[in-house]
Design a protein around this motif. Structure first.
Motif, short mmCIF file in Angstrom:
data_model
loop_
_atom_site.label_atom_id
_atom_site.label_comp_id
_atom_site.label_asym_id
_atom_site.label_seq_id
_atom_site.Cartn_x
_atom_site.Cartn_y
_atom_site.Cartn_z
N VAL A 1 -6.90 -3.25 58.69
CA VAL A 1 -7.00 -1.86 58.24
C VAL A 1 -8.11 -1.72 57.20
O VAL A 1 -8.94 -0.81 57.29
N ASN A 2 -8.12 -2.62 56.22
CA ASN A 2 -9.15 -2.56 55.19
C ASN A 2 -10.55 -2.69 55.78
O ASN A 2 -11.49 -2.04 55.34
N SER A 3 -10.69 -3.54 56.80
CA SER A 3 -11.99 -3.72 57.46
C SER A 3 -12.42 -2.45 58.17
O SER A 3 -13.59 -2.04 58.10
N ALA A 4 -11.48 -1.79 58.85
CA ALA A 4 -11.80 -0.54 59.53
C ALA A 4 -12.21 0.53 58.53
O ALA A 4 -13.19 1.27 58.75
N VAL A 5 -11.47 0.64 57.43
CA VAL A 5 -11.79 1.63 56.40
C VAL A 5 -13.17 1.35 55.81
O VAL A 5 -13.98 2.26 55.60
N SER A 6 -13.45 0.08 55.54
CA SER A 6 -14.76 -0.30 55.00
C SER A 6 -15.88 0.10 55.94
O SER A 6 -16.92 0.62 55.51
N THR A 7 -15.67 -0.11 57.24
CA THR A 7 -16.68 0.27 58.23
C THR A 7 -16.90 1.78 58.23
O THR A 7 -18.04 2.26 58.27
N ILE B 1 -16.39 3.89 55.82
CA ILE B 1 -17.11 4.26 54.60
C ILE B 1 -18.59 3.94 54.75
O ILE B 1 -19.47 4.72 54.36
N GLY B 2 -18.88 2.77 55.34
CA GLY B 2 -20.27 2.34 55.49
C GLY B 2 -21.11 3.26 56.35
O GLY B 2 -22.33 3.35 56.17
N ALA C 1 -18.23 8.04 57.44
CA ALA C 1 -17.16 8.77 58.13
C ALA C 1 -15.96 8.81 57.19
O ALA C 1 -14.95 8.14 57.40
N LEU C 2 -16.06 9.62 56.14
CA LEU C 2 -15.10 9.55 55.05
C LEU C 2 -13.73 10.11 55.43
O LEU C 2 -12.70 9.58 55.00
N GLU C 3 -13.70 11.17 56.23
CA GLU C 3 -12.40 11.67 56.68
C GLU C 3 -11.68 10.63 57.52
O GLU C 3 -10.47 10.42 57.38
N GLN C 4 -12.44 9.96 58.41
CA GLN C 4 -11.85 8.90 59.21
C GLN C 4 -11.33 7.77 58.32
O GLN C 4 -10.27 7.20 58.59
N ALA C 5 -12.07 7.45 57.27
CA ALA C 5 -11.66 6.39 56.36
C ALA C 5 -10.31 6.71 55.72
O ALA C 5 -9.41 5.85 55.64
N VAL C 6 -10.15 7.95 55.25
CA VAL C 6 -8.88 8.34 54.62
C VAL C 6 -7.75 8.32 55.64
O VAL C 6 -6.64 7.85 55.36
N ARG D 1 -16.81 -5.61 51.30
CA ARG D 1 -17.15 -4.65 50.25
C ARG D 1 -15.88 -4.01 49.70
O ARG D 1 -14.83 -4.02 50.35
N CYS D 2 -15.99 -3.43 48.52
CA CYS D 2 -14.88 -2.69 47.92
C CYS D 2 -15.38 -1.31 47.53
O CYS D 2 -16.49 -1.17 47.00
N ASP D 3 -14.58 -0.30 47.81
CA ASP D 3 -14.99 1.08 47.56
C ASP D 3 -13.80 1.90 47.08
O ASP D 3 -12.64 1.56 47.34
#
Length: 741
Positions: free
Chosen positions: A254-260, A262-263, A266-271, A397-399
């Protein structure tokens, strides 16, 4: 038994080859289970003899040749003897020569030959073997029916061969074709979730390692396939122990998908992914409590059937979890009753899945009980009075994702933070709490500080400030104290991974007397996820006419150390409530039976618990599985309470009455003064005020004043506010008990 059957069969008996064939298959299964080479050797010997006894014109000859080639392939993978591989290929080709077109086993025999060619290519690097493997696997994919569970494996094998060809020539068309088969394999509904997850992860790996061929849409699509499978891996039909084990493996995906996300901005998708991927077990369990109002209007029969299965599943989860309270610690014999209960539970889960599939085929119900889109979450979570900060910790990465009150999302890179650093901070903090004897409640309730030479928490809190909290407050423009403001801004923290175990609300530079501390700039709350707060708002529809408080105190819990402070705490609360003319009911000791408390809960919007429970701190979950938020605060939010006051570690028994009294006085004062905004509760600000215990014990004595935290919302949609306070805020509990609340 099969060995005995073979030994009792004469050499000239017509069934000897059949029995040898069966014995070889069983010996291979045992080899796969136990990994003993002698079992594999025995399997090969049995299969060789069965094959030799079978003439070429026998209908089972090709099958036995196929089995023998497969066994030899297994021995090559174990011993790396090229002779086994050469022999296996020759035998498998013979099996195919005996297999006519249209035979139902043709694709599996071709698949085995393709796999043998692939192994020979990997061993010797000959291009002709790669070509042969690719040709065979293409044909296998064409021959398999779409609903065949082995088709996904065939697609995956072809994708591996195409990937090897791409790495050799670096051609884009080969890259695209390999990716397409990884993705196609990940969507084969007949395949196992493990196989589909493996295919999706292979697609992610191909994209990550070849960014010059990769587009943002490709990355998002591949990670979406990964996340789509996760809920099936922690399937409701599994035991709770297995679901916890599976969930523990998935957090980093999950963290990897969110990091991608963000990269690629795609911020709505990240949330959405961060919300959907956290607390899988909790989300599944609570979905069994979701109301079915809309479905009842369209298909009342389907709604009744689904509600009936949901009730049975809830009871089944509670029964199996409760009967295995020590299951994670001890291995117990499996009884016939256990098997019956497990079979019944799996049957209910299958029926539940089939009913959900039927509902989702109805027009307008395609996303029924699926994770919500951000627009739906924000529609419910607008009561947040300040920013909600999600902190994602990934290996790359961390965000921080900053969700502002108006619904806008911004992101902030945290370059000084890494997953390794976060894990180290958690380890150091855990060691500090253990040193201070507050990670678990001691036999004595009296807190005893350690010597000055012992480990200090201030370095850890300083890192939290410099690497995380300070940069976030600066991005929120909340790093400067506004002397003209009537109160501090509010921030809700939603950390992930190791950060869930750390007190972000106490971050600061304590080694400098004038250094910044987070509590000087903002009032802090926590939430396990965005949807957890959404559920707490949407789920509680029965509003009480006015705030009333149920106080449950338990000074003596059998088997645990006494909590004499709870009696004093209850007495002080009665005085506070009487002075403010707030309706309340106190249940102490033997008066507080489960049935009496359950009945009283229906009449009171606030609940105050002063008791002990064994297992997990009320605001901190399991460090091995932090994404599940396995703590009482998250459970109470899921059940409909809009706010929870809890602790992150054990406290001094004498501190609880002081904190609780200060908290309720401030909360009732805020509500009576009319200074709160429309729908605001004031709970977070009341906790912030109560934390001024630091003025008595010293702000550097973090272990005394900082364990107290607020979970949930700071604002409400109007009406009464469902609040639970757990004190003396050690309040330990077992997650399986929580599921029965």
């Amino acid at each position: 038994m099969q060995q005995d059957a073979v030994e009792l069969t004469p050499n000239d008996h017509p069934s000897l080859s059949v029995r040898l064939d069966n014995l070889g298959g069983l010996q291979l299964l045992r080899f796969r289970r136990l990994g003993k080479l002698e079992d594999l050797e025995s399997a090969i010997a049995s299969q060789q003899r069965a094959t030799e006894l079978t003439p070429d014109d026998h209908p089972d000859k090709a099958s036995r040749l196929h089995n023998l080639a497969h066994f030899l392939g297994n021995r090559f993978e174990r011993l790396d003897d090229p002779a086994d591989l050469q022999c296996a290929i020759a035998i498998q080709r013979h099996a195919l020569d005996l297999t006519p077109d249209g035979h139902p086993d043709l694709p599996r025999r071709l698949d085995n030959l393709g796999g043998l060619y692939w192994n020979r290519f990997r061993r010797f690097g000959k291009l002709e073997d790669l070509r042969s493997a690719t040709v065979k696997q293409r044909r296998v994919v064409r021959l398999f029916r779409d609903n065949d569970p082995d088709k996904a494996i065939a697609m995956l094998n072809l994708a591996f061969a195409l990937t090897a060809d791409f790495h050799r020539e670096r051609k884009r068309d080969c890259f695209i074709e390999a990716l397409s088969f990884y993705m196609a394999a990940s969507t084969q509904s007949s395949a196992s979730p493990v196989d589909r997850l493996g295919s999706a992860r292979s697609a992610v790996g191909l994209l990550d390692s070849n960014r010059e061929f990769t587009a943002a849409e490709m990355l998002l699509s591949a990670h979406a396939r990964v996340l789509d499978v996760l809920s099936e891996l922690v399937w409701l039909g599994h035991t709770m122990e297995r679901r916890l084990e599976e969930s523990q493996k998935l957090g980093q995906l999950v963290n990897s998908a969110v990091s991608t996300a963000i990269g690629v901005n795609a911020l709505e998708q990240a949330v959405e992914w961060l919300d959907a991927g956290r607390g899988l077990i909790r989300t599944q369990t609570m979905s069994l409590r979701d109301p079915l109002y809309e479905l009842e209007q369209v298909r009342p029969d389907l709604a009744r059937a689904l509600e009936d299965v949901q009730v049975q599943l809830r009871n089944s989860i509670n029964a199996t979890s409760g009967s295995n309270a020590t299951g994670l610690m001890n291995v117990v014999p499996v009884t016939g009753q256990d098997n019956y209960s497990s079979d019944r539970h799996r049957g209910l889960a299958i029926k539940h899945g089939n009913l959900l599939a039927e509902v989702r085929r109805l027009p307008g119900f395609e996303s029924f009980l699926l994770p919500k889109k951000l627009s739906a979450l924000l529609a419910s979570s607008t009561p947040f009075s300040g920013a909600t900060v999600f902190i994602n910790t990934d290996r790359t990465r961390c965000d921080a994702l900053l969700l502002l009150p108006n619904g806008d999302i911004t992101t902030l890179a945290l370059p000084d933070l890494s997953l390794t650093k976060a894990e180290k901070l958690r380890t150091q903090w855990t060691a500090y709490l253990t040193q201070e004897r507050v990670r678990e409640r001691a036999t004595s309730a009296q807190y005893r500080p350690q010597s000055s030479s012992a480990m200090s928490p201030h370095g850890i809190l300083g890192c939290l400030w410099r690497w995380i909290v300070g940069p976030i407050l600066k991005a929120l423009k909340a790093d400067i104290i506004d002397a003209e403001a009537d109160r501090l801004p509010h921030v809700t923290w939603c950390p992930t991974g190791p950060l869930t175990q750390l007190p972000l609300h106490a971050a600061g530079l304590y080694n400098d007397d004038s250094g910044p501390r987070v509590y000087d700039f903002v009032v802090s709350s926590y939430t396990p996820s965005l949807s957890a707060v959404t559920r707490s708002i949407d789920g509680f529809t029965q509003q009480c006419s006015m705030s009333s408080i149920l106080v449950v105190t338990q000074p003596n819990t059998p088997g645990l150390s006494p909590l004499p402070g709870t009696t004093l705490e209850g007495a002080r609360l009665r005085e506070v409530f009487a002075a403010s003319q707030t309706p309340s009911l106190a249940l102490n000791g033997d008066e507080a039976t489960p049935d009496v408390v359950k009945l009283a809960l229906k009449e009171h919007s606030w609940l105050h618990l002063a008791l002990q429970r064994p297992s997990v701190l009320t605001a901190v979950g399991d460090e091995k599985n932090p994404e599940e938020s396995m703590h009482l605060a998250a459970g109470m939010l899921a059940l409909g309470y809009k706010g929870v006051i809890a602790t992150m570690w054990s406290i001094q028994d004498d501190d609880a009455p002081l904190i609780v009294e200060a908290y309720y006085k401030k909360l009732l004062e805020l509500r009576a003064a009319g200074t709160l905004g429309a729908g605001e509760t004031g709970a977070a600000y009341a906790v912030h005020t109560a934390q001024r215990l630091r003025e008595k014990v010293g702000e550097k004595n973090v272990v005394r004043w900082a364990p107290f935290v607020h979970f949930g919302i700071q604002t409400s949609m109007g009406g009464s506010y469902r609040l639970v306070t757990i004190s003396p805020l050690l309040a330990l509990y077992d997650i399986r008990d929580n599921m029965r609340l």
